[in-house]
Write an enzyme that holds these catalytic residues in place. Structure first.
Site, PDB file in Angstrom:
ATOM      1  N   CYS A   2     -36.593 -71.895 -16.950  1.00 32.42           N
ATOM      2  CA  CYS A   2     -36.160 -70.603 -17.558  1.00 32.42           C
ATOM      3  C   CYS A   2     -35.556 -69.584 -16.567  1.00 32.42           C
ATOM      4  CB  CYS A   2     -37.412 -69.638 -18.333  1.00 32.42           C
ATOM      5  SG  CYS A   2     -38.524 -70.723 -19.218  1.00 32.42           S
ATOM      6  N   ARG A  27     -30.267 -74.009 -15.659  1.00 39.15           N
ATOM      7  CA  ARG A  27     -32.054 -74.145 -15.252  1.00 39.15           C
ATOM      8  C   ARG A  27     -32.603 -74.630 -16.294  1.00 39.15           C
ATOM      9  NH1 ARG A  27     -33.783 -70.813 -10.765  1.00 39.15           N
ATOM     10  NH2 ARG A  27     -35.588 -70.494 -12.178  1.00 39.15           N
ATOM     11  N   TRP A  74     -36.927 -72.702 -21.445  1.00 42.68           N
ATOM     12  CA  TRP A  74     -36.962 -73.968 -21.566  1.00 42.68           C
ATOM     13  C   TRP A  74     -38.259 -74.276 -21.936  1.00 42.68           C
ATOM     14  CZ3 TRP A  74     -39.704 -77.633 -18.531  1.00 42.68           C
ATOM     15  CH2 TRP A  74     -39.415 -79.206 -18.535  1.00 42.68           C
ATOM     16  N   ASN A  99     -40.868 -66.053 -16.865  1.00 44.07           N
ATOM     17  CA  ASN A  99     -40.804 -67.511 -16.321  1.00 44.07           C
ATOM     18  C   ASN A  99     -42.077 -67.802 -15.711  1.00 44.07           C
ATOM     19  OD1 ASN A  99     -38.058 -67.253 -16.582  1.00 44.07           O
ATOM     20  ND2 ASN A  99     -37.408 -67.302 -14.560  1.00 44.07           N
ATOM     21  N   GLY A 100     -42.690 -69.147 -16.083  1.00 47.49           N
ATOM     22  CA  GLY A 100     -43.681 -69.501 -15.680  1.00 47.49           C
ATOM     23  C   GLY A 100     -44.728 -69.875 -16.463  1.00 47.49           C
ATOM     24  N   GLU A 481     -32.141 -93.933  -6.426  1.00 41.19           N
ATOM     25  CA  GLU A 481     -31.360 -92.880  -6.835  1.00 41.19           C
ATOM     26  C   GLU A 481     -30.492 -93.118  -7.647  1.00 41.19           C
ATOM     27  OE1 GLU A 481     -31.701 -89.610  -6.783  1.00 41.19           O
ATOM     28  OE2 GLU A 481     -29.906 -88.786  -6.897  1.00 41.19           O
ATOM     29  N   LYS A 485     -29.745 -91.527 -11.436  1.00 39.81           N
ATOM     30  CA  LYS A 485     -28.655 -90.789 -11.874  1.00 39.81           C
ATOM     31  C   LYS A 485     -28.399 -91.248 -13.320  1.00 39.81           C
ATOM     32  CE  LYS A 485     -28.434 -88.211  -9.884  1.00 39.81           C
ATOM     33  NZ  LYS A 485     -29.501 -87.383  -8.990  1.00 39.81           N
ATOM     34  N   GLU A 488     -30.496 -90.156 -16.005  1.00 38.97           N
ATOM     35  CA  GLU A 488     -30.419 -88.854 -16.305  1.00 38.97           C
ATOM     36  C   GLU A 488     -29.498 -88.313 -17.252  1.00 38.97           C
ATOM     37  OE1 GLU A 488     -32.242 -86.087 -12.669  1.00 38.97           O
ATOM     38  OE2 GLU A 488     -30.624 -87.264 -12.317  1.00 38.97           O
ATOM     39  N   HIS A 504     -40.297-111.684  -8.530  1.00 40.93           N
ATOM     40  CA  HIS A 504     -41.743-111.112  -9.047  1.00 40.93           C
ATOM     41  C   HIS A 504     -41.944-110.599 -10.575  1.00 40.93           C
ATOM     42  CE1 HIS A 504     -43.157-112.710  -5.213  1.00 40.93           C
ATOM     43  NE2 HIS A 504     -42.015-111.944  -4.518  1.00 40.93           N
ATOM     44  N   LYS A 603     -32.938 -77.901 -14.128  1.00 42.34           N
ATOM     45  CA  LYS A 603     -32.474 -78.051 -12.544  1.00 42.34           C
ATOM     46  C   LYS A 603     -33.666 -77.376 -11.610  1.00 42.34           C
ATOM     47  CE  LYS A 603     -29.493 -78.162  -9.328  1.00 42.34           C
ATOM     48  NZ  LYS A 603     -29.160 -79.501  -8.877  1.00 42.34           N
TER      49      LYS A 603
HETATM   50  C1  G6P Z   1     -35.738 -81.340 -10.988  1.00 40.96           C
HETATM   51  C2  G6P Z   1     -34.100 -81.828 -10.922  1.00 40.96           C
HETATM   52  C3  G6P Z   1     -33.815 -82.865 -10.187  1.00 40.96           C
HETATM   53  C4  G6P Z   1     -34.495 -82.322  -8.727  1.00 40.96           C
HETATM   54  C5  G6P Z   1     -36.107 -82.276  -8.954  1.00 40.96           C
HETATM   55  C6  G6P Z   1     -36.548 -81.612  -7.421  1.00 40.96           C
HETATM   56  O1  G6P Z   1     -36.435 -82.570 -11.811  1.00 40.96           O
HETATM   57  O2  G6P Z   1     -33.679 -82.020 -12.381  1.00 40.96           O
HETATM   58  O3  G6P Z   1     -32.368 -82.841  -9.929  1.00 40.96           O
HETATM   59  O4  G6P Z   1     -34.309 -83.414  -7.766  1.00 40.96           O
HETATM   60  O5  G6P Z   1     -36.462 -80.986  -9.983  1.00 40.96           O
HETATM   61  O6  G6P Z   1     -36.281 -80.544  -7.442  1.00 40.96           O
HETATM   62  P1  G6P Z   1     -36.060 -79.632  -5.756  1.00 40.96           P
HETATM   63  O7  G6P Z   1     -35.310 -78.362  -6.156  1.00 40.96           O
HETATM   64  O8  G6P Z   1     -37.508 -79.484  -5.634  1.00 40.96           O
HETATM   65  O9  G6P Z   1     -35.302 -80.743  -5.069  1.00 40.96           O
END
Ligand code: G6P
Length: 608
Positions: A2, A27, A74, A99-100, A481, A485, A488, A504, A603
């Protein structure tokens, strides 16, 4: 997650708040809302969906006024809906954005309902509005009321509160979620991220845990700490500039951020290398002594940052001879970790506000670590402030939810850590890696020039439902990674395996419909990797290989090969990340997904 924006200004704040919300949308973004003290009353607009939906409401009926609070939501408690969107009101007297998570809200809600308060949402936030209203009814000011009620709130919050009785006042509070004060000229602002306020100020006060702030007309700002004592907090100037908040010539933030990598990698290295060696003091004056004593490293992170940590394990063990454990923060914080003597705690986070990573750091501080290092992209973030030593990754603001430049700059920082630990312990200084680091921005540029070829390659994925990523050694985390990606932003199910594990289990999935993506740098595992690729070919799988120009894997009917420039073996994981980012990006564009704001993701995850 949020986002909060609030303002007390000498001009109409509606557009300031709206622009702030647009900037925070990355965010978290299932609904948005705004309350302004307008025409003598608290007036609110809320809308389900993106900030554009709220903007349309404001076009139809403007909310002019000099003070207001606004929010992008969110969902955590209660589904995304207009009724659950913030601000939440108590009658028309109090408005709150939050937020929180308030963990004890159910008990508070029962009590308030017992006193006759009616609830209109399923959120945990609404209790705060009623609690403040209840205290105000006893004759307390908004500031006093907020100060009293926050003591009874369990969990985490950043708050912006206003009330009809004191039109020129906004009160903010911070416990467990970030909140900054924007210092204007005769006006003052609040936001969960400075980015939201860059059009109106570049001067910020980063509130500390437990702080309560009151913004009044004429830019008056009063802060008290968790003990109720008045405090002065430093005003920092935001140094990243505001260019980061626009897409420039690019179609998406993600593409812009991928192409920024040569520049930000250079920034991450600047001033941190001497001619042939790393400058250990880049990590601060205490780093040399701390690294000298370091016998083990525990690395904690979430998401993409966790993958950076996994690469660092290969580096620290190979080049600094230090054993490393890497773990996701949400697991670590609930374990009973054994901390061997001489262990350094390292947290990795783009935002520095990820709730699990922050909780892991706080937990680690109760254990027997020799110290804590934060590698982070956001100066002034909680993780940075609470760690013993820090290294900033200097990626600049990253807007795309899928992390790109933040990851590669984390890798640069982790290589600097590897070299620094080795040097501080009187071991090798690796001038060859230092030299290779210097050429990295230019080599990355050459890889990015392959964009069009990768775009063509991406067409083979648009109709796929699954994909398999393979790598070996330090490239196994790069495969992880790459798979993250792809899932996501294109919503294609993707998994990553160390290539040696193929037989395996995952080999059973391979048929002519399954794209298998592999990175093949020229390292000592190349021959083993080649055998693994033959295993895929033998089952009719479609191979896509990103290979060093010297490895001699040739394109054939069932293998598509893209060659990358040669780079020092130690830095290959960094370089091979780039084509995987571009591949995911182009697949997502072909599929028509929301590249910068993929569904269900946020984010910065500031709740557990
Ligand atoms: C969320 C984001 C990711 C990020 C992760 C950790 O899931 O969508 O892109 O890698 O948080 O975030 P940080 O700010 O701790 O790297």
């Amino acid at each position: 997650m949020c986002g909060i924006v609030a303002a007390v200004a000498q001009r109409n704040v509606q557009d300031i708040l709206l622009e702030g919300l647009k900037r925070l949308e990355y965010r978290g973004y299932d609904s948005a809302g705004m309350t302004v003290f307008s025409d003598g009353v608290l007036t609110r607009h809320r809308a389900l969906g993106k900030v554009a939906a709220l903007a349309a409401r404001l076009d139809a009926a403007a909310l002019p006024g000099f003070s207001g609070v606004a929010h992008t939501r969110w969902a955590t408690h209660g589904k995304p809906s207009e009724a659950n969107a913030h601000p939440h009101h108590s009658s028309d007297q109090v408005a709150v954005v939050h937020n929180g998570i308030i963990e004890n809200y159910e008990r508070i809600k029962d009590n308030l309902q017992g006193s006759g308060y009616e609830f209109y949402s399923q959120t945990d936030t609404e209790v705060i509005a009623h609690l403040v209203a209840e205290k105000q009814a006893e004759g307390l000011s908004l500031f006093e009321a907020t100060q009293q009620i926050v003591n009874g709130l369990g969990g985490a919050y950043a708050l912006g509160v206003m009330c009809a009785a004191e039109p020129g006042v906004v009160v903010g509070a911070r416990q467990g979620s970030p909140l900054v004060v924007g210092v204007g000229i005769n006006e003052a602002f609040l936001a969960s991220d400075p980015l939201a306020l860059l059009p109106v100020t570049d001067r910020f006060i980063y509130l500390e845990e437990g702080d309560l702030v009151e913004l009044r007309e004429q830019g008056a700002i009063r802060i008290v700490d968790r003990h109720g004592n008045g405090v002065e907090r430093a005003i920092d100037t935001f140094e990243h500039g505001d260019g980061a908040a626009s897409k420039g010539e690019y179609r998406h933030y993600m593409l812009k951020e991928i192409f920024e990598q040569p520049k930000v990698i250079e920034a991450a290295l600047e001033g941190r290398l001497s001619a042939n060696s790393v400058l250990v003091e880049s990590f601060g004056p205490d780093a040399q002594a701390l690294f000298q004593r370091t016998r083990q490293v525990h690395i904690i992170a979430c998401g993409t940052s966790y993958h950076a940590g996994l690469v660092a394990r290969y580096w620290l063990e190979r080049y600094a001879g230090v054993p490393v454990q890497v773990e996701v923060a949400s697991e670590y914080r609930y374990r009973h970790p054994v901390v061997p003597e001489g262990t350094l705690f390292v947290s990795l986070s783009q935002s520095g506000e990820t709730a699990d990573t922050l909780a892991a750091l706080r937990f680690a501080k109760t254990l027997d670590y020799i110290g804590s290092l934060a590698i982070c992209n956001v100066p002034g973030s909680s993780l940075v402030r609470e760690s013993d030593i820090t290294l900033m990754t200097r990626a600049g603001p990253e807007i795309g939810v899928a992390s790109t430049k933040a990851f590669t700059t984390q890798l640069v920082a982790l290589m600097l850590l590897t070299l620094s630990v080795s040097k501080a312990k009187g071991q090798a200084e690796y001038p060859d890696i230092i030299a290779a680091l210097r050429t990295l921005p230019e080599v990355c540029q050459r890889v990015l020039a392959l964009d069009r070829q990768i775009e063509i390659l991406s067409q083979a994925f648009a109709e796929k439902h699954h994909a398999l990523f393979l790598g070996r050694g330090a490239h196994y985390p790069i495969a992880l990674e790459g798979a993250l990606k792809l899932k996501e932003i294109s919503y294609i199910h993707a998994e990553a395996y160390p290539a040696g594990e193929l037989k395996h289990g995952p080999l059973a999935l391979v048929d002519s419909e399954m794209p298998v993506i592999s990175v093949a740098p020229n390292d000592d595992l190349l021959e083993k990797l080649k055998s693994n690729l033959q295993e895929v070919r033998a089952r009719g799988g479609q191979l896509f290989v990103f290979a060093d120009e010297s490895v001699g894997i040739n394109a054939q009917e069932d293998i598509r090969v893209l060659t990358l420039p040669h780079v020092h073996e130690a830095l290959a994981p960094l370089l091979y990340t780039l084509p995987l980012q571009l591949l995911s990006y182009h697949v997502a564009v072909l599929k028509g997904t929301d590249v910068d704001q993929p569904r269900n993701l946020a984010k910065s995850v500031t709740v557990e």
